[in-house]
Design a protein around this motif. Structure first.
Motif, PDB file in Angstrom:
ATOM      1  N   MET A  94      10.007   6.217 -29.592  1.00 40.80           N
ATOM      2  CA  MET A  94       7.986   6.259 -29.011  1.00 40.80           C
ATOM      3  C   MET A  94       8.213   6.207 -27.305  1.00 40.80           C
ATOM      4  SD  MET A  94       6.490   2.214 -29.419  1.00 40.80           S
ATOM      5  CE  MET A  94       7.729   1.586 -30.700  1.00 40.80           C
ATOM      6  N   GLU A  95       7.121   7.006 -27.314  1.00 42.27           N
ATOM      7  CA  GLU A  95       6.893   7.029 -26.011  1.00 42.27           C
ATOM      8  C   GLU A  95       5.976   6.270 -25.352  1.00 42.27           C
ATOM      9  OE1 GLU A  95       4.099  10.818 -23.384  1.00 42.27           O
ATOM     10  OE2 GLU A  95       4.898  11.315 -25.746  1.00 42.27           O
ATOM     11  N   PHE A  96       6.466   5.807 -24.331  1.00 38.57           N
ATOM     12  CA  PHE A  96       5.745   4.889 -23.751  1.00 38.57           C
ATOM     13  C   PHE A  96       4.840   5.366 -22.426  1.00 38.57           C
ATOM     14  CE2 PHE A  96       9.113   2.991 -25.503  1.00 38.57           C
ATOM     15  CZ  PHE A  96       8.889   1.017 -26.113  1.00 38.57           C
ATOM     16  N   GLU A  97       4.165   4.424 -21.782  1.00 36.65           N
ATOM     17  CA  GLU A  97       2.925   4.555 -20.809  1.00 36.65           C
ATOM     18  C   GLU A  97       3.614   3.102 -19.543  1.00 36.65           C
ATOM     19  OE1 GLU A  97      -1.319   5.121 -20.372  1.00 36.65           O
ATOM     20  OE2 GLU A  97      -1.158   3.649 -21.049  1.00 36.65           O
ATOM     21  N   THR A  98       3.624   4.088 -18.612  1.00 35.47           N
ATOM     22  CA  THR A  98       3.781   3.285 -17.087  1.00 35.47           C
ATOM     23  C   THR A  98       2.863   2.799 -16.453  1.00 35.47           C
ATOM     24  OG1 THR A  98       5.855   4.437 -17.269  1.00 35.47           O
ATOM     25  CG2 THR A  98       5.237   3.202 -14.752  1.00 35.47           C
ATOM     26  N   VAL A  99       2.363   1.584 -16.203  1.00 34.47           N
ATOM     27  CA  VAL A  99       1.569   0.475 -15.769  1.00 34.47           C
ATOM     28  C   VAL A  99       1.109   0.045 -14.816  1.00 34.47           C
ATOM     29  CG1 VAL A  99      -0.568  -1.304 -16.086  1.00 34.47           C
ATOM     30  CG2 VAL A  99       0.819   0.417 -17.895  1.00 34.47           C
ATOM     31  N   ILE A 100       0.933   0.249 -13.425  1.00 34.04           N
ATOM     32  CA  ILE A 100       1.227   0.311 -12.080  1.00 34.04           C
ATOM     33  C   ILE A 100       0.106  -0.761 -11.473  1.00 34.04           C
ATOM     34  CG2 ILE A 100       2.396   0.894  -9.661  1.00 34.04           C
ATOM     35  CD1 ILE A 100       3.859   3.187 -11.581  1.00 34.04           C
ATOM     36  N   GLY A 101       0.226  -1.573 -10.851  1.00 29.82           N
ATOM     37  CA  GLY A 101      -0.555  -2.215  -9.468  1.00 29.82           C
ATOM     38  C   GLY A 101      -0.144  -2.964  -8.747  1.00 29.82           C
ATOM     39  N   LEU A 102      -0.554  -2.201  -7.675  1.00 25.80           N
ATOM     40  CA  LEU A 102       0.421  -2.645  -6.067  1.00 25.80           C
ATOM     41  C   LEU A 102      -0.385  -3.429  -5.339  1.00 25.80           C
ATOM     42  CD1 LEU A 102       0.760   1.106  -5.102  1.00 25.80           C
ATOM     43  CD2 LEU A 102       2.083  -0.508  -6.256  1.00 25.80           C
ATOM     44  N   GLU A 103      -0.499  -4.578  -4.889  1.00 27.12           N
ATOM     45  CA  GLU A 103      -0.588  -5.260  -3.659  1.00 27.12           C
ATOM     46  C   GLU A 103      -0.005  -4.509  -2.130  1.00 27.12           C
ATOM     47  OE1 GLU A 103      -0.047  -9.500  -5.221  1.00 27.12           O
ATOM     48  OE2 GLU A 103       1.575  -8.656  -6.146  1.00 27.12           O
ATOM     49  N   ILE A 104      -0.948  -4.885  -1.323  1.00 30.39           N
ATOM     50  CA  ILE A 104      -1.128  -3.996  -0.147  1.00 30.39           C
ATOM     51  C   ILE A 104      -0.937  -5.483   1.056  1.00 30.39           C
ATOM     52  CG2 ILE A 104      -1.082  -2.500   1.554  1.00 30.39           C
ATOM     53  CD1 ILE A 104      -1.611  -0.440  -0.097  1.00 30.39           C
ATOM     54  N   HIS A 105       0.222  -6.052   2.118  1.00 23.72           N
ATOM     55  CA  HIS A 105      -0.497  -6.506   2.824  1.00 23.72           C
ATOM     56  C   HIS A 105      -0.469  -5.855   3.994  1.00 23.72           C
ATOM     57  CE1 HIS A 105       1.081  -9.828   0.114  1.00 23.72           C
ATOM     58  NE2 HIS A 105      -0.002 -10.586   0.719  1.00 23.72           N
ATOM     59  N   ALA A 106      -1.722  -6.095   4.711  1.00 25.96           N
ATOM     60  CA  ALA A 106      -2.486  -5.382   6.098  1.00 25.96           C
ATOM     61  C   ALA A 106      -2.076  -5.420   7.461  1.00 25.96           C
ATOM     62  CB  ALA A 106      -3.456  -4.157   6.216  1.00 25.96           C
ATOM     63  N   GLU A 107      -1.577  -6.224   8.001  1.00 24.92           N
ATOM     64  CA  GLU A 107      -1.338  -7.176   9.543  1.00 24.92           C
ATOM     65  C   GLU A 107      -2.259  -6.685  10.408  1.00 24.92           C
ATOM     66  OE1 GLU A 107       2.963  -8.828  10.310  1.00 24.92           O
ATOM     67  OE2 GLU A 107       2.341  -7.836  11.852  1.00 24.92           O
ATOM     68  N   LEU A 108      -3.604  -7.503  10.510  1.00 29.02           N
ATOM     69  CA  LEU A 108      -4.530  -6.844  11.495  1.00 29.02           C
ATOM     70  C   LEU A 108      -4.912  -6.302  12.957  1.00 29.02           C
ATOM     71  CD1 LEU A 108      -7.556  -8.297   9.302  1.00 29.02           C
ATOM     72  CD2 LEU A 108      -6.845  -5.706   9.800  1.00 29.02           C
ATOM     73  N   LEU A 109      -5.012  -5.756  13.745  1.00 34.47           N
ATOM     74  CA  LEU A 109      -5.349  -5.567  15.297  1.00 34.47           C
ATOM     75  C   LEU A 109      -5.480  -6.382  16.091  1.00 34.47           C
ATOM     76  CD1 LEU A 109      -4.180  -1.498  15.119  1.00 34.47           C
ATOM     77  CD2 LEU A 109      -2.860  -3.292  15.809  1.00 34.47           C
ATOM     78  N   THR A 110      -5.317  -7.403  15.759  1.00 31.46           N
ATOM     79  CA  THR A 110      -6.721  -8.749  16.768  1.00 31.46           C
ATOM     80  C   THR A 110      -6.111  -8.807  17.745  1.00 31.46           C
ATOM     81  OG1 THR A 110      -5.782 -10.304  15.302  1.00 31.46           O
ATOM     82  CG2 THR A 110      -8.010  -9.017  14.575  1.00 31.46           C
ATOM     83  N   ALA A 111      -6.343  -9.653  18.616  1.00 29.32           N
ATOM     84  CA  ALA A 111      -5.895  -9.758  19.885  1.00 29.32           C
ATOM     85  C   ALA A 111      -5.683 -11.112  19.885  1.00 29.32           C
ATOM     86  CB  ALA A 111      -6.688  -9.883  20.737  1.00 29.32           C
ATOM     87  N   THR A 112      -6.539 -11.726  19.208  1.00 26.50           N
ATOM     88  CA  THR A 112      -5.815 -13.281  18.890  1.00 26.50           C
ATOM     89  C   THR A 112      -5.263 -13.773  17.032  1.00 26.50           C
ATOM     90  OG1 THR A 112      -7.734 -13.989  18.816  1.00 26.50           O
ATOM     91  CG2 THR A 112      -6.470 -14.374  20.183  1.00 26.50           C
ATOM     92  N   LYS A 113      -4.724 -14.502  17.213  1.00 21.01           N
ATOM     93  CA  LYS A 113      -3.871 -15.678  15.816  1.00 21.01           C
ATOM     94  C   LYS A 113      -5.224 -14.601  14.750  1.00 21.01           C
ATOM     95  CE  LYS A 113       0.107 -16.569  16.668  1.00 21.01           C
ATOM     96  NZ  LYS A 113       1.547 -17.277  16.805  1.00 21.01           N
ATOM     97  N   ILE A 114      -5.521 -15.326  13.370  1.00 20.92           N
ATOM     98  CA  ILE A 114      -6.189 -15.805  12.885  1.00 20.92           C
ATOM     99  C   ILE A 114      -7.561 -16.714  12.902  1.00 20.92           C
ATOM    100  CG2 ILE A 114      -5.602 -16.364  10.109  1.00 20.92           C
ATOM    101  CD1 ILE A 114      -7.343 -15.130   9.151  1.00 20.92           C
ATOM    102  N   PHE A 115      -6.075 -17.659  12.969  1.00 19.59           N
ATOM    103  CA  PHE A 115      -7.378 -19.320  13.451  1.00 19.59           C
ATOM    104  C   PHE A 115      -7.078 -20.363  14.317  1.00 19.59           C
ATOM    105  CE2 PHE A 115      -6.218 -19.273   8.919  1.00 19.59           C
ATOM    106  CZ  PHE A 115      -7.492 -18.909   8.371  1.00 19.59           C
ATOM    107  N   CYS A 116      -6.119 -18.664  15.546  1.00 16.89           N
ATOM    108  CA  CYS A 116      -6.200 -19.879  16.553  1.00 16.89           C
ATOM    109  C   CYS A 116      -5.497 -18.559  18.115  1.00 16.89           C
ATOM    110  CB  CYS A 116      -4.461 -21.207  17.245  1.00 16.89           C
ATOM    111  SG  CYS A 116      -3.155 -19.148  16.829  1.00 16.89           S
ATOM    112  N   GLY A 117      -5.956 -19.259  19.177  1.00 16.42           N
ATOM    113  CA  GLY A 117      -6.004 -18.005  20.256  1.00 16.42           C
ATOM    114  C   GLY A 117      -4.311 -17.476  20.794  1.00 16.42           C
ATOM    115  N   CYS A 118      -3.661 -17.787  20.268  1.00 16.10           N
ATOM    116  CA  CYS A 118      -2.160 -17.258  20.444  1.00 16.10           C
ATOM    117  C   CYS A 118      -2.419 -15.164  20.017  1.00 16.10           C
ATOM    118  CB  CYS A 118      -1.226 -17.851  19.538  1.00 16.10           C
ATOM    119  SG  CYS A 118      -0.544 -19.176  19.388  1.00 16.10           S
ATOM    120  N   ALA A 119      -1.821 -14.439  20.651  1.00 16.87           N
ATOM    121  CA  ALA A 119      -1.959 -13.738  20.982  1.00 16.87           C
ATOM    122  C   ALA A 119      -0.034 -12.468  19.800  1.00 16.87           C
ATOM    123  CB  ALA A 119      -0.886 -12.740  21.813  1.00 16.87           C
ATOM    124  N   PRO A 120      -0.795 -12.013  18.315  1.00 10.69           N
ATOM    125  CA  PRO A 120      -0.437 -11.689  17.581  1.00 10.69           C
ATOM    126  C   PRO A 120       1.010 -10.700  17.747  1.00 10.69           C
ATOM    127  CG  PRO A 120      -2.325 -11.154  16.930  1.00 10.69           C
ATOM    128  CD  PRO A 120      -2.370 -12.131  17.976  1.00 10.69           C
TER     129      PRO A 120
END
Ligand code: ADP
Ligand code: ZN
Ligand code: MG
Length: 476
Positions: free
Chosen positions: A1-27
């Motif tokens: 039997m011939e098969f097909e490959t199915v792929i889904g990706l989840e990418i995490h990207a860290e954002l280049l902000t000066a401070t963290k998402i919920f506080c004033g610390c530098a990431p």
């Protein structure tokens, strides 16, 4: 039997902000462990998160870049799980109401195009880091806790490791153009989880998927997917059921290793975070974000082909990074020969930047300097080889083209009178070769040109020399 490959990706990207998402610390990556923490990112009782507006700006821009709808209302949820790098015992993420939905990008792999739908882009905070040292102790570093992330989730639209590679490359390029992520996979600022299943060709229902983690290069993702596609086919061929599991890619052994069987979403007991208001984004906010969008890679590529007549391959290389494209266009302001400039940017400029491990924007040979150098090449005053030498010296000594060409005496001799004297001299000194040439051995042209070149110390204009020899000896 011939098969097909199915792929889904989840990418995490860290954002280049000066401070963290919920506080004033530098990431900041790479700083002394536990030097960027506060009650909020440590999750101390009584502390309250405050959303960083720049994180939302950046996520909206990414959403717009891949054609997403931007939700006017989105909600932060708590994803509960226990892990030592998660002091709060939950991660603040978005669940059923993400900020961006329903986007898509076009990719090309192995000569075939594919439209890859993007299901969602949501905001979340990163966890901290565990460092497992040699004595089997695990050390905790809070610095990464609360680093802003966007998670970009595709529909299961990819069909091979190569397509996954092409998609990752395209997303990285967009992130880089937008200037919102440094995309350093080794430092973890860009991470990818890959979901993969197979199904009989023609089947529309999805098969049971496995998840692959821990790939830290795009080629690693491609290889891991190719490996897993084969493993699943082998399992299917021997009548074995595919179990929903998470695998870790082992780059040293070039194979996947089982990590755990998959948790279900309900295990996380997602619920809206009571400490955060729903995120309301009005049209004006979206418009402001849209106004700051740069020209994106796909459009730039098309424009380079249409406006400058470069080949699609050249356009690909020249738009690889926003900085390369900028360097190319700025050089064109000083030298109009687009093909010549393109070849030099793709050659010497990229080679030097790579060797020095710097951006083309930091080279000593600026677009203005390169433009001046190539102007000399275009008017025949400098041979390609001499120009390459000049480029090296300009880069090393931080000097202009004119200065280096004068100091090193690199100017090409195109003066017919001067060259003609040398040609006559060479012809007179080599009667045997002249005879053979006249008898039809025309490949000796190379010999004469070489001798004249030598006499000029490599500075003769080869085209002129060729012409003069032909004139003197006949076409052969
Ligand atoms: P989960 O609930 O396991 O996180 P999701 O439905 O959220 O799964 O999908 C996560 C990622 O996996 C998405 O990129 C999606 O396209 C992909 N995916 C989902 N089901 C499959 C499947 N059967 N085969 C391949 N990829 C899949
Ligand atoms: Zn903090
Ligand atoms: Mg999911």
């Amino acid at each position: 039997m011939e098969f097909e490959t199915v792929i889904g990706l989840e990418i995490h990207a860290e954002l280049l902000t000066a401070t963290k998402i919920f506080c004033g610390c530098a990431p900041k990556f790479g700083d002394a462990p536990n030097s960027h923490g506060c009650p909020v990112c440590l999750g101390l009782p009584g502390s309250l998160p405050v959303l960083n507006r720049r994180v939302v700006d950046m996520a909206i821009r990414m959403g717009l870049a891949v054609g997403c709808e931007i939700s006017h209302n989105s909600v932060f949820a708590r994803k509960n799980y226990f892990y030592p790098d998660l002091p709060k015992g939950y991660q603040i993420s978005q669940y059923d109401m993400p900020l961006c939905t329903n986007g898509a990008i076009d990719i090309e792999a192995e000569g075939a195009k594919r439209n890859v739908r993007i299901n969602r882009i949501h905001l979340e905070e990163d966890a901290g880091k565990l460092i497992h040292d040699q004595d089997a102790d695990s050390l905790f570093d809070v610095n990464r806790c609360g680093t802003p992330l966007i998670e970009i989730v595709t529909e299961p639209d990819l069909r091979s490791g190569q397509e996954a590679y092409a998609y990752l490359t395209a997303i990285k390029q967009i992130l880089e153009y937008l200037g919102i992520c440094d995309c350093n996979m080794e430092e973890g600022s860009l991470r990818c989880d890959a979901n993969i299943s197979i199904r009989p060709k023609g089947e529309t229902k999805l098969g049971t998927k496995t998840e692959l983690k821990n790939m830290n290069t795009f080629r690693g993702v491609e290889k891991a997917l190719a490996y897993e596609a084969l493993r699943q086919r082998d399992a299917a061929a021997s009548g074995e059921a595919i179990v929903q599991q998470t695998f870790r890619w082992d780059p040293d052994r070039n194979r996947t290793v089982v990590m755990r069987s998959k948790e279900e979403a309900h295990d996380y007991r997602y619920f809206p975070d009571p400490d955060l208001l729903p995120l309301v984004v009005d049209d004006a906010w979206i418009r402001r974000a849209a106004e700051t969008m740069p020209e994106l890679p796909a459009r730039k590529r098309a424009r380079f082909i249409a406006d400058f007549g470069v080949t699609p391959y050249m356009a690909d290389v020249l738009t690889l990074e926003a900085a390369i494209a900028k360097y190319f266009e700025e050089t064109l302001a000083f030298c109009k020969d687009a093909k010549l400039v393109a070849n030099w940017v793709m050659g010497e400029v990229l080679r030097f930047a790579k060797e020095k491990k710097i951006s083309v924007a930091s080279l000593s040979v600026t677009p203005r300097r390169l433009g001046a150098l190539l102007g000399l090449v275009a008017e025949g005053a400098l041979s390609a080889n001499a120009a390459k030498r000049a480029f090296d010296i300009m880069e090393m000594q931080d000097k202009d083209a004119a200065a280096v060409v004068a100091e090193e005496g690199l100017t090409q001799i195109s003066d017919t009178g001067e060259l003609s004297k040398i040609v006559k001299d060479v012809v007179a000194k080599n009667p045997k070769e002249v005879q053979r040439y006249k008898a039809g051995e025309t490949k000796l042209m190379g010999f004469f040109v070489g001798q004249v070149m030598k006499a000029t110390g490599g500075k003769g204009n080869p085209r002129e020399i060729n012409k003069l020899v032909s004139e003197l000896l006949g076409q052969g």
